[in-house]
Write a protein that holds these residues in place. Structure first.
Motif, mmCIF file in Angstrom:
data_model
loop_
_atom_site.group_PDB
_atom_site.id
_atom_site.type_symbol
_atom_site.label_atom_id
_atom_site.label_comp_id
_atom_site.label_asym_id
_atom_site.label_seq_id
_atom_site.Cartn_x
_atom_site.Cartn_y
_atom_site.Cartn_z
ATOM 1 N N SER A 275 38.304 35.605 28.502
ATOM 2 C CA SER A 275 38.466 35.463 27.060
ATOM 3 C C SER A 275 37.771 36.641 26.415
ATOM 4 O O SER A 275 36.882 37.247 27.029
ATOM 5 C CB SER A 275 37.882 34.126 26.580
ATOM 6 O OG SER A 275 38.818 33.435 25.794
ATOM 7 N N ARG A 276 38.187 36.968 25.186
ATOM 8 C CA ARG A 276 37.633 38.190 24.579
ATOM 9 C C ARG A 276 36.147 38.041 24.261
ATOM 10 O O ARG A 276 35.361 38.952 24.469
ATOM 11 C CB ARG A 276 38.386 38.529 23.277
ATOM 12 C CG ARG A 276 39.822 38.933 23.492
ATOM 13 C CD ARG A 276 40.550 38.970 22.167
ATOM 14 N NE ARG A 276 40.370 37.707 21.438
ATOM 15 C CZ ARG A 276 40.825 37.449 20.232
ATOM 16 N NH1 ARG A 276 41.507 38.369 19.591
ATOM 17 N NH2 ARG A 276 40.620 36.280 19.660
ATOM 18 N N LYS A 277 35.761 36.867 23.771
ATOM 19 C CA LYS A 277 34.366 36.702 23.328
ATOM 20 C C LYS A 277 33.488 36.231 24.478
ATOM 21 O O LYS A 277 33.793 35.203 25.107
ATOM 22 C CB LYS A 277 34.293 35.653 22.212
ATOM 23 C CG LYS A 277 34.957 36.072 20.932
ATOM 24 C CD LYS A 277 34.533 35.116 19.811
ATOM 25 C CE LYS A 277 35.535 35.098 18.685
ATOM 26 N NZ LYS A 277 36.246 33.851 18.526
ATOM 27 N N CYS B 129 33.404 32.593 26.938
ATOM 28 C CA CYS B 129 33.252 32.549 28.408
ATOM 29 C C CYS B 129 32.055 31.674 28.786
ATOM 30 O O CYS B 129 32.146 30.841 29.700
ATOM 31 C CB CYS B 129 33.082 33.970 28.962
ATOM 32 S SG CYS B 129 34.531 35.002 28.680
ATOM 33 N N PRO C 190 34.985 38.742 29.817
ATOM 34 C CA PRO C 190 35.998 39.450 29.016
ATOM 35 C C PRO C 190 36.711 40.536 29.836
ATOM 36 O O PRO C 190 37.678 41.127 29.371
ATOM 37 C CB PRO C 190 35.184 40.081 27.886
ATOM 38 C CG PRO C 190 33.853 39.404 27.906
ATOM 39 C CD PRO C 190 33.621 38.990 29.329
#
Ligand code: NAP
Length: 279
Positions: free
Chosen positions: A30-32, A36, A50
């Motif tokens: 996940s980006r953030k 995570c 990420p």
């Protein structure tokens, strides 16, 4: 088997919770970093990052990002995957995804779990979200039977109801039972909000009970998802919306003409046949 999940939100997180509970090793992206960390703390994944490099050992990757990010995500993860990896997605539309995704990753199979809530993000993820819910797979003539078998096995582990269909038929069917209801439900809430008599509006808000709760529920969901349904399933949704508008005009005419028997006939038919859609 190692499962990768990209996009640890409501759907990605919920899939991770169930497969982790089944004993599969689930690795997330996940980006953030905070997403995570939460996914690891909730035991939706064994590890998450990420960085797409975490997907290097995975056998199957589920793309669970918003619809508009599915194709760019497949393109971005491709250099990090084993050549034998299977890629699938959970997007609510299939026609706009399946062919270009297969061009990006030939071992791609479209998917759509038909379950959700009005919430978004990893905190909204739920165990057993998919139990007894339809989970659609859209294999094409190019899809290998091994790929279909592997994804089917994972879907069955969720205790979901597996359904195979063509991507275009999927999009028209979900336009009727998912995307059209979102637009109708949102329009219902908006029409009420447009009431010019402030006292009547306030009273309506006080009186709203179970009927309004049921009919307005999907209009109160994730706005980004609703816009993407319209954007990526435009033709099928417009076809359903025009047919719905014609049907509404018919009801208006019946009421204006005080044709109570015609109205009764429709209401009897819908009462009898609603169980064909939902029990
Ligand atoms: P969501 O709760 O917002 O989850 C999406 C997650 O993806 C976010 O938590 C976000 O976490 C991550 N993300 C967003 N953009 C990303 C990107 N570019 N790259 C990597 N990760 C990204 O949404 P959702 O309801 O789970 O929906 C996800 C998919 O499921 C959509 O394609 C939707 O069509 C499909 N779907 C939804 C439902 C439903 O009812 N909600 C039902 C069936 C299918 P970060 O901010 O940490 O990146």
């Amino acid at each position: 088997m190692k499962i990768g999940i990209v996009g640890l939100g409501l759907i990605g997180g919920s899939l991770g919770l169930d497969w982790s509970a089944c004993g599969y090793t689930v690795l997330g992206v996940s980006r953030k970093p905070s997403t995570c960390e939460t996914a690891i703390a909730r035991q939706a994944v064994a590890d998450a990052s990420p960085d797409f490099a975490i997907l290097a050992e995975t056998d199957v990757v589920f793309i669970c990002t918003p619809i508009g990010s599915i194709l760019p995500t497949i393109q971005a993860i491709a250099p990090h995957l084993k050549s034998t990896a299977i890629v699938t997605d959970v997007g609510s539309v299939k026609g706009a995804i399946v062919q270009p995704a297969t061009e990006l990753w030939p071992n791609f199979l479209g998917g759509h779990p038909m379950a959700g809530t009005a919430e978004v993000g990893i905190d909204a993820a739920l165990s057993n979200l998919f139990v007894d819910r339809p989970y659609v797979l859209t294999p094409t003539p190019q899809t290998s039977s091994d790929t279909v078998d592997t994804i089917s096995q994972l879907v069955q582990a969720l205790n979901a109801r597996l359904i195979h269909c063509d991507p275009t038929e999927h999009d028209q069917a979900v336009a009727w039972i998912s995307h059209l209801p979102v637009m109708i439900s949102s329009s219902l809430i908006q029409s009420c909000l447009n009431e010019t008599d402030k006292n009547v509006l306030k009273l309506a808000q006080q009186l709203a009970s179970s009927g309004f709760r049921d009919t307005s529920r999907v209009g109160g969901g994730n706005p980004e998802l609703g816009v993407m349904m319209a954007q990526y399933n435009q033709a099928a949704l417009l076809r359903s919306l025009f047919a719905y508008r014609d049907q509404l005009d018919q009801v208006i005419q019946q009421i204006e003409a005080q044709d109570w028997s015609a109205l009764q006939q429709q209401l009897v038919q819908t009462q009898q046949e609603r169980p064909l859609f939902v029990e």
